[in-house]
Design an enzyme around this catalytic site. Sequence first.
Site, PDB file in Angstrom:
ATOM      1  N   TYR A  52       0.782  -1.104   0.100  1.00 42.19           N
ATOM      2  CA  TYR A  52      -0.069   0.159   0.010  1.00 42.19           C
ATOM      3  C   TYR A  52       1.074   1.023  -0.191  1.00 42.19           C
ATOM      4  O   TYR A  52       2.006   1.234   0.516  1.00 42.19           O
ATOM      5  CB  TYR A  52      -0.847  -0.061   1.096  1.00 42.19           C
TER       6      TYR A  52
ATOM      7  N   GLU B 104      -0.559   4.970  -0.498  1.00 40.35           N
ATOM      8  CA  GLU B 104      -1.233   6.128  -0.700  1.00 40.35           C
ATOM      9  C   GLU B 104      -0.568   7.301  -0.280  1.00 40.35           C
ATOM     10  O   GLU B 104       0.314   7.317   0.571  1.00 40.35           O
ATOM     11  CB  GLU B 104      -2.631   5.991   0.153  1.00 40.35           C
TER      12      GLU B 104
ATOM     13  N   ASP C  23      -6.276  14.932 -23.854  1.00 43.08           N
ATOM     14  CA  ASP C  23      -6.349  13.251 -23.570  1.00 43.08           C
ATOM     15  C   ASP C  23      -5.485  12.656 -24.940  1.00 43.08           C
ATOM     16  O   ASP C  23      -6.303  12.660 -25.838  1.00 43.08           O
ATOM     17  CB  ASP C  23      -7.699  13.068 -23.448  1.00 43.08           C
TER      18      ASP C  23
ATOM     19  N   THR D 278      -3.204   6.953 -21.258  1.00 37.05           N
ATOM     20  CA  THR D 278      -3.200   5.518 -20.661  1.00 37.05           C
ATOM     21  C   THR D 278      -1.700   5.305 -21.319  1.00 37.05           C
ATOM     22  O   THR D 278      -0.962   6.011 -21.852  1.00 37.05           O
ATOM     23  CB  THR D 278      -4.097   4.675 -21.461  1.00 37.05           C
TER      24      THR D 278
ATOM     25  N   LYS E 278      -1.658   1.702 -24.748  1.00 43.68           N
ATOM     26  CA  LYS E 278      -2.380   1.741 -26.478  1.00 43.68           C
ATOM     27  C   LYS E 278      -0.883   1.877 -27.169  1.00 43.68           C
ATOM     28  O   LYS E 278      -0.002   0.979 -26.998  1.00 43.68           O
ATOM     29  CB  LYS E 278      -3.280   2.885 -26.621  1.00 43.68           C
TER      30      LYS E 278
ATOM     31  N   ARG F  45      -1.319  -1.648 -18.498  1.00 45.72           N
ATOM     32  CA  ARG F  45      -2.488  -1.137 -18.386  1.00 45.72           C
ATOM     33  C   ARG F  45      -2.463  -0.043 -17.491  1.00 45.72           C
ATOM     34  O   ARG F  45      -2.290  -0.647 -16.228  1.00 45.72           O
ATOM     35  CB  ARG F  45      -3.563  -2.057 -18.122  1.00 45.72           C
TER      36      ARG F  45
HETATM   37  N1  DSN Z   1     -11.343   2.054 -24.646  1.00 48.01           N
HETATM   38  C1  DSN Z   1     -10.703   2.672 -25.317  1.00 48.01           C
HETATM   39  C2  DSN Z   1     -10.859   2.767 -26.893  1.00 48.01           C
HETATM   40  O1  DSN Z   1     -10.882   1.530 -27.129  1.00 48.01           O
HETATM   41  O2  DSN Z   1     -10.446   3.583 -27.369  1.00 48.01           O
HETATM   42  C3  DSN Z   1     -10.706   4.018 -24.944  1.00 48.01           C
HETATM   43  O3  DSN Z   1     -11.058   4.089 -23.532  1.00 48.01           O
END
Ligand code: DSN
Length: 485
Positions: free
Chosen positions: A71, A73, A248, A277, A280, A286
């Site tokens: 933990y 925090e 974003d 994120t 991607k 993730r």
């Molecule tokens: N779920 C993602 C996507 O497929 O673009 C975005 O959150």
Amino acid sequence: MTDSTLPFDSRLTSSAYSQALQVIEAVEPRIAEATRAELADQRASLKLIASENYASPAVLLTMGTWFSDKYAEGTVGHRFYAGCQNVDTVESLAAEHARELFGAEYAYAQPHSGIDANLVAFWSILAHRVEGPWLEKFGAKNVSELTEADWEALRAELGNQRLLGMSLDAGGHLTHGFRPNISGKMFHQQQYGTDPETGLLDYDAVRAKAREFKPLVLVAGYSAYPRRVNFAKMREIADEVGATLMVDMAHFAGLVAGKVFTGDEDPVPHAHVVTTTTHKSLRGPRGGLVLATSEYAPSVDRGCPMVLGGPLSHVMAAKAVALAEARTPMFADYAQRVADNAKSMAEGFLSRGASLVTGGTDNHIVLLDVTSFGLTGRQAESALLDAGVVTNRNSIPSDPNGAWYTSGIRFGTPALTTRGFGHDEFDKVAELVVDVLSNTTPGSTKAGGPSKATYLLADGVADRTRSASAEMLDKHPLYPGLDLA
Ligand code: DSN
């Protein structure tokens, strides 16, 4: 033969995973079995989901350690738990790599996902823009000094702010003010779309809307817009109306990291706050990340416990590894190939008469309008899946079939580029997709009316697509040399 762009040693990795699976097998063999099956499935399919990728074994292995048991925090050096010195090392390294990679003044590595990163950003902006002046007004140093009556008034003020973001059907994300999402409920929201003729962002229209609506937050970025955005222009608009610019970049962070998007197309020098994120196009674990100017850093730093639960230290460690990979010339080469391959795929579609939203791409996304095949997105997605082509249906601007059935299929190149697919393979993928969709006809409802979900795929098409895909997938194996025997 292989030309995978992932850096790893197959002998060491085979040994690490074989032994790890034996350890798991001894406790719950069905999980070991599902883990092996998942690798086999991923190896055998044509993964074209624009938001997915394949992380390196170093990134994946980093997530499987005892950092998961901690933990932590709080923030580096200021934890609510004792014994976090190694977590401090991990979080500092993840933030350092992120700052260096993106040229950001400040990086926050704790968000567990993209939505969490956006929530941290929203609350940080509110804290900085609304709560800050409020504290000053009441001569308080921090929120704990506010009285109940002050809080009541502050809550009304926080909840009375405006956000302007890109609409979902134009390619924006749920968290950019979509009504059913928390972002569309915690803010008064309005949305900007794209030009109805070209499908492209119309900056004059965004400016006009911003002038009229006067948002506190202007959100730029997308999850299904196949073009680059001029963030310098978006900042100009934000400045003109006194808004904070939040970008974003979850979808295209890899293209920013790999310096495919530079100058006005790089959000970091222009935005006050940037979220992403890490899994991607960036090809990490993730998770989420927030970058900010020093001015916004103190409020972003309050992400935990303001919005987030305890940080996932094992994932922050994996973010540090992935960000280290993304700082290499090999990653920059990969990012350029992601964009080049999307162009090849788009050209492959256009040369076969298919219709693309915006007429093409200049990022990693290709958005196919399937109405010309007489299909909904749902029918097209299912027929493609039957043929081993994994995609997702997506709305197109002013979609006649709504957000559930949709009229588009979104394709992305990051995953197959990681496997080593190049121009010829992406052209072939376009050919296979057009073949499947040309041989799919809409089905009927039980009552005999037209259905938006059922479909008929002509005999033999799935088999010939699968065997053509297998030829390409065999030439470009996933994790080449990784043997779990
Ligand atoms: N779920 C993602 C996507 O497929 O673009 C975005 O959150």
